[in-house]
Structures are given as C-alpha cells and as structure tokens.
Scaffold this motif. Structure first.
Motif, PDB file in Angstrom:
ATOM      1  N   LEU A   6       0.848  -1.373   0.042  1.00  0.00           N
ATOM      2  CA  LEU A   6      -0.180   0.080  -0.037  1.00  0.00           C
ATOM      3  C   LEU A   6       0.889   1.357  -0.144  1.00  0.00           C
ATOM      4  O   LEU A   6       2.017   1.432   0.793  1.00  0.00           O
ATOM      5  N   ASP A   7       0.563   2.147  -0.597  1.00  0.00           N
ATOM      6  CA  ASP A   7       1.375   3.311  -0.951  1.00  0.00           C
ATOM      7  C   ASP A   7       0.360   4.855  -0.942  1.00  0.00           C
ATOM      8  O   ASP A   7      -0.402   4.671  -1.925  1.00  0.00           O
ATOM      9  N   LEU A   8       0.699   5.569  -0.110  1.00  0.00           N
ATOM     10  CA  LEU A   8       0.170   7.077   0.096  1.00  0.00           C
ATOM     11  C   LEU A   8       0.895   7.875  -0.912  1.00  0.00           C
ATOM     12  O   LEU A   8       0.331   8.911  -0.940  1.00  0.00           O
ATOM     13  N   VAL A   9       1.869   7.554  -1.411  1.00  0.00           N
ATOM     14  CA  VAL A   9       2.951   8.546  -2.192  1.00  0.00           C
ATOM     15  C   VAL A   9       3.383   9.504  -1.166  1.00  0.00           C
ATOM     16  O   VAL A   9       2.696  10.863  -1.304  1.00  0.00           O
ATOM     17  N   PRO A  10       4.073   9.377  -0.094  1.00  0.00           N
ATOM     18  CA  PRO A  10       4.322  10.601   0.706  1.00  0.00           C
ATOM     19  C   PRO A  10       5.176  11.432   0.160  1.00  0.00           C
ATOM     20  O   PRO A  10       5.958  11.176  -0.691  1.00  0.00           O
ATOM     21  N   VAL A  11       5.001  12.615   0.655  1.00  0.00           N
ATOM     22  CA  VAL A  11       6.049  13.849   0.142  1.00  0.00           C
ATOM     23  C   VAL A  11       6.664  14.270   1.379  1.00  0.00           C
ATOM     24  O   VAL A  11       6.216  14.827   2.442  1.00  0.00           O
ATOM     25  N   ARG A  12       8.050  14.150   1.047  1.00  0.00           N
ATOM     26  CA  ARG A  12       8.903  14.689   2.217  1.00  0.00           C
ATOM     27  C   ARG A  12       9.259  16.161   2.178  1.00  0.00           C
ATOM     28  O   ARG A  12       9.080  16.709   1.318  1.00  0.00           O
ATOM     29  N   SER A  13       9.924  16.479   3.354  1.00  0.00           N
ATOM     30  CA  SER A  13      10.199  17.925   3.325  1.00  0.00           C
ATOM     31  C   SER A  13      11.173  18.317   2.318  1.00  0.00           C
ATOM     32  O   SER A  13      11.389  19.518   1.886  1.00  0.00           O
ATOM     33  N   ASP A  14      12.101  17.412   1.791  1.00  0.00           N
ATOM     34  CA  ASP A  14      13.204  17.609   0.635  1.00  0.00           C
ATOM     35  C   ASP A  14      12.442  17.446  -0.546  1.00  0.00           C
ATOM     36  O   ASP A  14      13.125  17.030  -1.629  1.00  0.00           O
TER      37      ASP A  14
END
Length: 345
Positions: A6-14
């Motif tokens: 399962l992937d939420l396609v997270p967005v990191r601060s970088d």
C-alpha cells in the motif's frame, strides 16, 4: 503467504510532488521485482504530506512502469465521485493492462470537510447523499464495468450505458474499511474485503469475523476473501528501524492530536524535535500495532498477523523515513523494507 504493498505516495520535506511520484515509481518497480502480489495507492486530498490525490492517474503511471504486479486503488473514495466516472476509469485501465488492475473502494472522505465539499459540490451532490447512497454506487460501478453494461429508463425508453465499448475483462472490486460497515456490505454483496489495520488497528478481528460469518456467495466470489494492511519499517538492525520510523510516527501523532500537518520530516528533523511527553503514550500504542525491526523479526510479526486473522495475504505499508541528503527522487529505506521483508518471508 502473499505480500502486497500500500502506498500513499508520501511527500517529504525535501521533495516536490514530481519527486514523490518518481519515488513511488521506483518503489513499485522494487515490489514488482521482489515478487509482491499487488501494489495499491490510496486517495487523499489537500494534504501536504500525500501526493496520491488521484488513484487512476497514479495507477496508470505505475502499471506502465512495471511488468507483472497487479496495480490498484486502496482505495477510491466512491462518495467523492460519480459512479460512471470511476467505472470508465477502471474499465479503461483494465483494457490497457488486462488482468493487472484492482478496484478497491472506500466510503471515507479522504480529506477535510472543506475539500470534501469542493469535490462533491462539483459533481452536483452533497456529502450526506453520497455516503447514504454508497451501496447503490458500488452496485452501479460493478454493473457499468461489465461487458453488458446497464440500461437506464428515461422517458419510457431504455438507454444502454457501458463504461467502455467491447470490454473483454473486468477488474475485481474490493471493499475497504476500518469499521464493520464495509465488512457487512462486502459480505452482503459477496465481494472481497480488506481491513485497514494500518490506520485503525482496533476491531480487526471483529470486522473479519463479521465478514466471514455473514458472507453470501455471489457471481464475483464463492467464498470469503480478505486480507489486512499494516505499517512496516524493516532494516538490518532494530536500532536503525526505530530511527527510520520516527518521521511517519510523528506525522500520525500530529494527525490524531489535531497538530499541524506538514510534509513528512527527514529522520534527522524528527530526531531534532522529539514528541512531547503528553503524546508518547499514543506513539507507543501505535507502534505496538506496527511491524518494526530486523528482517527476521518483521517476517515473524507478519506471519503472526496472518495466523491471528487467518489471511493468506498481508499488505505492507512501508513507512520508513529518509535521511538528510537522500536523492529526493528516491525512497531507499522504503525500498529496503520491501526487499528485506520479501527475502525473509
């Protein structure tokens, strides 16, 4: 035992959104090469740490970048959309990637109330109507995707309606949930069911038992079929896994306590700003339901989950954070979680 992702396609601060999508593409390719069964993407809106706003678009990108793995939604939040639109999207995906598409459907909004209004107002509906009509929406999507389609009675005439012309296959429909509502509906409709253990962690056994005990065989399924999702971080050592879990743990605590939502921190950023004492008990409670550790320990925990809930498939939500200086278009710790767990199981 089968493993899925399962992937939420997270967005990191970088990262930018483009970076996050590139990292998801690489993660899907790792899952494909490592023998995972399916790769699902979620639907969330207006969240600074999540780029998975439109599952059909992401599914098309990932299916095109992989060769074998099933790709699907975990899930499409059906009250946000007209059933015909969802049916058309997934019928077309199935036509492009036959036998590799899953349609997972959920009932939650996947967003804040203001964003939900913007989504549903544009479709001419209101939230209360969309949620109340969820069961009929599910039926409509399934019927419209079938090769025969449906017939609409308008002014005494029958108007045929199909999601795509001359379909030769139809993607399977799964119902998703974190309460007994979707378990009950899946059992009634004879559909497969997935419990969002990664998000809730409570009531898993009760929902599974309800689904199995009330299941009615259908043209879609002759016996119950279910699995669950779980957050996971796997690393060569326990200490490294506990470091890598910090960014996502902080994000989940903020979500549960009404804190400010922001792009996911790097590991070092999370370490520099530890959780307040008042939130530590909540964090520990969450971690008890997650799989965090070495490959051997993680494989054991996953097997125990499968045995406890009597499933032959477990969907892994890899939540390992990234170190400062990581290529923003990659997610090496998430990729390592999938590789190490697949090798150990």
């Amino acid at each position: 035992m089968q493993l899925s992702v399962l992937d939420l396609v997270p967005v990191r601060s970088d990262q930018t959104s483009a970076d996050a999508v590139a990292a998801a593409r690489g993660l899907a390719q790792v899952a494909d090469a490592s023998g995972y069964t399916r790769y699902w993407v979620a639907e969330h809106h207006n969240m600074p740490a999540v780029a998975a706003t439109n599952p059909p678009v992401v599914i098309a990108l990932l299916a095109a970048a992989t060769e074998r793995i099933r790709v699907g939604s975990g899930g499409v939040m059906l009250p946000n959309h007209a059933p015909l639109v969802v049916a058309e999207q997934f019928a077309l995906l199935e036509a492009a990637f036959p036998g590799r598409i899953d349609l997972g459907i959920g009932r939650a909004p996947g967003s804040d109330p203001v964003t939900s209004w913007a989504l549903r107002h544009g479709a001419g509906g209101v939230e209360e109507d969309a949620v109340a009509r969820f069961p009929s929406y599910v039926d409509n999507v399934i019927a419209m995707m079938s090769p025969e389609g449906v017939g609409l009675q308008v002014q005494g005439r029958n108007h045929p309606l199909t999601a795509t012309p001359r379909a030769t296959s139809v993607p399977p429909v799964w119902l998703l949930g974190s309460s007994d509502y979707s378990a009950r509906l899946a059992a009634e409709r004879g559909l497969p069911y997935v419990f969002a253990h990664h998000f809730s962690g409570h009531g898993t056994a009760e929902a599974m038992d309800l689904y199995r005990s009330q299941f009615r065989p259908s043209e879609h399924l002759d016996q119950p079929r279910t699995f669950l999702t779980v957050n996971a971080v796997v690393a060569p050592t326990r200490e490294e896994a506990e470091r890598l879990v910090l960014p996502n743990l902080h994000s989940m605590v903020a979500l549960r306590t009404g804190g400010q939502l922001a792009p996911q921190r790097t590991v070092e950023e999370a370490e520099a700003d530890p959780l307040p004492d008042a939130h530590r008990a909540l964090a520990e409670s969450m971690l008890q339901r997650w799989v965090v550790g070495t490959p051997e320990d993680a494989a054991k925990q996953v097997r125990e989950l499968a045995t406890t809930y009597d499933v032959d498939e477990v969907m892994i939500h890899p939540v390992a954070g990234a170190l400062t200086g990581t290529d923003p278009r990659t997610a090496p710790a998430r990729e390592a979680t999938l590789r190490l767990l697949a090798e150990a199981v």
